[in-house]
Design a protein around this motif. Structure first.
Motif, PDB file in Angstrom:
ATOM      1  N   VAL A 156      12.635  41.885  14.118  1.00  0.00           N
ATOM      2  CA  VAL A 156      14.019  41.132  13.671  1.00  0.00           C
ATOM      3  C   VAL A 156      13.888  41.402  12.511  1.00  0.00           C
ATOM      4  N   LYS A 157      15.550  41.632  12.472  1.00  0.00           N
ATOM      5  CA  LYS A 157      15.790  42.445  10.568  1.00  0.00           C
ATOM      6  C   LYS A 157      16.082  41.472   9.643  1.00  0.00           C
ATOM      7  N   ILE A 158      15.988  42.390   8.715  1.00  0.00           N
ATOM      8  CA  ILE A 158      16.138  41.176   7.568  1.00  0.00           C
ATOM      9  C   ILE A 158      16.713  42.018   6.015  1.00  0.00           C
ATOM     10  N   GLN A 159      18.082  41.295   5.611  1.00  0.00           N
ATOM     11  CA  GLN A 159      18.743  41.950   4.909  1.00  0.00           C
ATOM     12  C   GLN A 159      18.147  41.325   3.506  1.00  0.00           C
ATOM     13  N   VAL A 160      18.137  41.916   2.349  1.00  0.00           N
ATOM     14  CA  VAL A 160      17.844  41.262   1.254  1.00  0.00           C
ATOM     15  C   VAL A 160      19.097  41.229  -0.018  1.00  0.00           C
ATOM     16  N   TRP A 161      18.672  40.257  -1.142  1.00  0.00           N
ATOM     17  CA  TRP A 161      20.156  39.414  -1.118  1.00  0.00           C
ATOM     18  C   TRP A 161      19.308  39.637  -2.899  1.00  0.00           C
ATOM     19  N   LEU A 186      15.915  37.507  -2.218  1.00  0.00           N
ATOM     20  CA  LEU A 186      16.200  36.372  -1.619  1.00  0.00           C
ATOM     21  C   LEU A 186      15.596  37.324   0.174  1.00  0.00           C
ATOM     22  N   LEU A 187      14.936  37.374   1.023  1.00  0.00           N
ATOM     23  CA  LEU A 187      14.856  37.760   2.304  1.00  0.00           C
ATOM     24  C   LEU A 187      15.395  36.308   3.142  1.00  0.00           C
TER      25      LEU A 187
END
Length: 853
Positions: A205-210, A221-222
């Motif tokens: 599962v890929k997670i980007q970050v704000w 924020l993930l």
């Protein structure tokens, strides 16, 4: 219908003259700076409200003609320049080196939380926990203490509430459009989004970050809604507190494990982890895994380091509010992960159980956090006692008073919640920099300098704004339900701006007892409709979507408010959020709180009201158990605890009515010739003077820094010295003590045979202690003495260290101590042996103790 094959976010073209707006729009500093918020409101007042005070969306929705006009508006440009100058001053202030202690080493705290309520336009919070988290970050910014937040970027935040014609709560879940919010995607130097991944059910599962700028520091924020993820994975961060146990565990894996990895991927080295409630506790296991992989530490060494540098705050006073997962579900997600830690899956499960060997016990996130953190706290003095009782099984044979859970009472970020008028009063009389020192008792003494007339008029204007807001809100509610023209006209006449106004706003959980003031409806009618001294109540709050009792209670209140005799005296405002809360805490005269005692961990809404001059009226629970004094508010009861809830409700509802009739209402309507209720205003001043410097998040964050963050960071720095030598030595000592503890025994205890002694007499105690393979330096032997209460349990205790005076034989030592009784009473004495852990905060955390007898 034609569907787009591509979507493009078109940003407004901002003239160079308005460039500062971009910087200001992407920092939530405007939330607690009235002048900055007014700058954005000035651009288009209606649009500012429609966007939920979102400056990024405001800029995107302004027409190019409006933007062009602003660029040539000299008054607006001057306002913008003033705000931008103050923002630059705020942001450029250097960190005070003294905050890093005697060693002076800089460090950073990572603050993990499942929800965070920083601004109206950032809808990723549900209630008190989220608002507290947001206020924590704001105060850290104001104090210039390096704390970064970690949470989830929910595609849909907590639900929006609306009511049917008969008052039944319904829910909608509007989508968050991140591109229109004050947040930016974190990118690498080459412009690609920073991503990390976690494994779940065989899927990566890929997670980007704000990134959200909160004053001087950031909230990260993930987000799993990433191209390339399956629909199942993209859905993980879809909704705050949504779904079943399977969804919750996935969210908490992303928050904890994903959050720890994201910080490292962004190059953010965090020396202390603060786990705010148990949702993010997996982050601590991930720290262990990373330390093992990066520095070749064994599991116990990494465990010792993580414990010494981790903080856990529990907010929940009942077990039902804690996330727990069935062992079978844990196996699906963590059987392989446990191997990467170098431990078996059963050992992994033991860290989340109060009784590690109980295979039927579910895995508890709070227990995991407690076992992996040496610095643990409840959120009020009373909640500390409740928490120790809840979790006492984790430390068997340890008295409740010695359990390693202390308390740091919550607070509120005062600048975020006070009205503009009240802020002007504070600026004028407390000094313009009070905002950066709101926990200074001396500063708040100046409240007494505010003229009674000025303070009262400020409060009256806030009440007028609240009444106008309530009417607008109620009219809109009724219009959505298809109400008649007559009903809409009545909505314009509800409430009165000159009447005693009581506020009750919070989550509609049964234990909060919103029904208590409705218990005797006839008596309430007499109170509210009195011709000479009337009163009115404004209710607001949401029930959990699955809480039928809470929904029934809202329905009951709405139906009562619709009765002719109550229509102008009781209002229920839909969709309680930060905006509604702000109007209410600024405008009510009395803030009512009626929880069942011991079930409110802290509560902070009343603190917000107090900062605006409202008076608090509550059961002695949570923070009010510490803050109450008859000079600053009113208490329902005297802290009694009942076995019969029905009887409790009857007694406390009568007390509530009595205080309203005999104390509150007469004091409010006792006016001088100038119309000022002097007794009431004096009580307002006493409340603000004594409560505001204590119950605010500046004091709270400073407590965390001094009690937890600083000593935890210093412990971590020490452990890293000389290639981790101190850590490895401590871990080896701990392993040796754990292995040899089974041989520790108290063989004989000799105490005076006298059954009576006088104050000041010396008591000599001897004990023979078998230590086996351990030595006297490995243990601490204590005389444990305390006044006995019910059931012969020590209600207080004095501890005296015993000295090893003689080795009697192999592994057997004689210990002695003399002490005096300083007070009279019936005392109990015993001997106990504990590990002599070099770190005092860890002594009881090892859960090893041997008692005499």
């Amino acid at each position: 219908m034609t569907f787009p094959i591509k979507t493009i976010d078109v940003k407004p073209k901002i003239p160079e003259a308005l460039d500062p707006l971009k910087e200001l729009a992407y920092n939530l500093w405007f939330v607690w700076n009235h002048d900055a918020a007014e700058l954005f409101r000035r651009m288009n007042p209606d649009l500012w409200e429609k966007t939920r005070k979102n400056p990024v969306e405001l800029l995107c929705r302004l027409s190019q003609e409006e933007i062009k006009n602003l660029a040539h508006d000299e008054g607006f440009l001057a306002h913008m320049e003033r705000v931008h100058h103050e923002f630059k001053r705020y942001m450029s202030e250097h960190i005070n080196e003294r905050i890093f202690g005697k060693h002076g080493k800089h460090f950073r705290v990572a603050y993990f939380t499942a929800e965070c309520g920083v601004a109206d336009c950032l809808s990723i919070y549900s209630g008190g926990l989220g608002i507290l988290s947001g206020d924590h970050l704001k105060s850290a910014s104001d104090l210039n203490l390096p704390v970064c937040g970690v949470s989830l970027a929910y595609q849909r935040g907590y639900f929006r509430q609306y009511l049917t014609q008969d008052g039944w709560q319904m829910e909608t879940y509007p989508a968050n459009r991140f591109s229109m919010m004050p947040m930016t995607l974190v990118r690498t130097e080459d412009g690609a989004p920073v991503t990390v991944s976690v494994g779940m059910k065989g899927e990566t599962v890929k997670i980007q970050v704000w990134k959200v700028n909160v004053g001087r520091f950031c909230l990260y924020l993930l987000d799993t809604n990433v191209e390339g993820n399956s629909d199942w994975a993209r859905d993980i961060t879809s909704q705050l507190y949504g779904g079943d146990h399977d969804m919750r565990i996935r969210q908490e894996i992303v928050l904890g494990i994903g959050g720890a990895r994201a910080l490292l991927a962004m190059g953010i080295e965090s020396d202390v982890f603060h786990i705010n409630e148990g949702h993010s506790a997996f982050a601590l296991m991930e720290r262990i895994r990373d330390l093992r992989e990066k520095y070749a530490l064994n599991f116990n060494e990494a465990l010792e380091f993580v414990r010494a540098t981790s903080v856990f705050t529990t907010h929940t006073p009942v077990p039902a509010g804690i996330d727990v997962f069935h062992p079978d579900l844990m196996r699906i997600y963590f059987e392989e992960y446990a191997k990467s830690l170098g431990i078996s899956f059963d050992v992994f499960l033991g860290f989340g159980r109060q009784e590690p060997r109980n295979k039927d016990e579910w895995f508890c996130m709070a227990v995991l956090a407690l076992r992996l953190s040496n610095w643990c706290n409840a959120v009020s003095r009373l909640h500390e006692k409740v928490s120790r009782k809840m979790w006492e099984k984790i430390w068997p044979k340890t008295p409740e008073v010695d359990l390693p859970i202390t308390h740091i009472t919550n607070g509120v970020h005062i600048p975020s919640w006070i009205s503009q008028g009240m802020r002007e009063n504070y600026d004028r009389y407390l000094g313009p920099r009070w905002i950066e020192d709101p926990d200074n008792v001396k500063v708040w003494e100046r409240v007494d300098l505010i003229a009674n007339t000025e303070l009262w008029r400020t409060h009256e204007r806030a009440r007028e704004r609240l009444v106008a807001f309530a009417r607008r809100r109620l009219r809109a509610q009724l219009a959505r339900r298809g109400a008649s023209g007559k009903d809409l006209t009545i909505a314009d006449e509800v409430l009165s701006s000159g009447v005693l106004t009581i506020g009750f706003a919070r989550r509609f959980a049964p234990y909060k007892r919103a029904y208590l003031i409705l218990k005797d409806i006839g008596r309430l009618e007499n109170i509210l409709t009195n011709e000479d001294r009337p009163a009115q109540i404004i209710f607001a709050g949401k029930a959990h979507p699955q809480d039928q009792m809470g929904k029934d209670l809202i329905k009951q209140i709405v139906q009562i408010s619709n009765q002719e005799k109550f229509r102008r005296h009781i209002v229920f405002l839909e969709d309680y959020d930060m905006e509604v809360a702000r109007y209410m805490v600024q405008g009510v005269d009395v803030w009512l709180n009626t929880p069942r005692r011991l079930l409110e961990a802290c509560g902070t809404s009343g603190m917000k009201a107090v900062a605006n001059g409202a008076l608090h009226f509550s059961v002695l629970d949570g923070w009010w158990d510490e803050g109450y004094d008859r000079d600053v508010g009113w208490a329902i009861g005297s802290g009694e605890e009942y076995g019969d809830e029905g009887f409790q409700d009857e007694i406390e509802s009568r007390a509530l009515y009595d205080i309203l009739e005999k104390d509150i209402i007469p004091l409010f309507y006792s006016r001088g010739s100038d119309g000022i209720p002097r007794g009431w205003v004096e009580k307002m001043k006493a409340s603000m003077h004594r409560l505001c410097p204590v119950f605010n998040t500046h004091r709270m964050v400073e407590d965390y820094w001094e009690m937890f963050y600083l000593p935890a960071a210093e412990r971590g720095f020490h452990f890293k010295e000389n290639g981790w030598e101190p850590l490895k030595a401590l871990s080896a000592w701990r392993d040796r003590v754990m292995y040899g503890w089974g041989d520790v025994a108290i063989k004989e205890v000799r105490m005076p045979e006298l059954e009576e002694m006088e104050v000041g007499d010396t008591c000599h105690v001897e004990a023979e202690i078998h230590l086996g393979e351990l030595g006297p330096s490995d243990v601490v032997v204590e005389v444990y003495c305390g006044i006995l209460g019910e059931d012969d349990i020590c209600v207080d205790r004095v501890i005296k260290i015993m000295e090893a005076t003689q080795q009697l034989s192999e592994g057997l030592y004689k210990y002695e101590s003399d002490f005096e009784f300083a007070e009279a009473g019936r005392f109990g004495l015993n001997i106990r042996v504990l590990p002599n852990h070099p770190n005092p905060e860890s002594r009881h955390a090892m859960a090893l103790v041997v008692w005499g007898g």
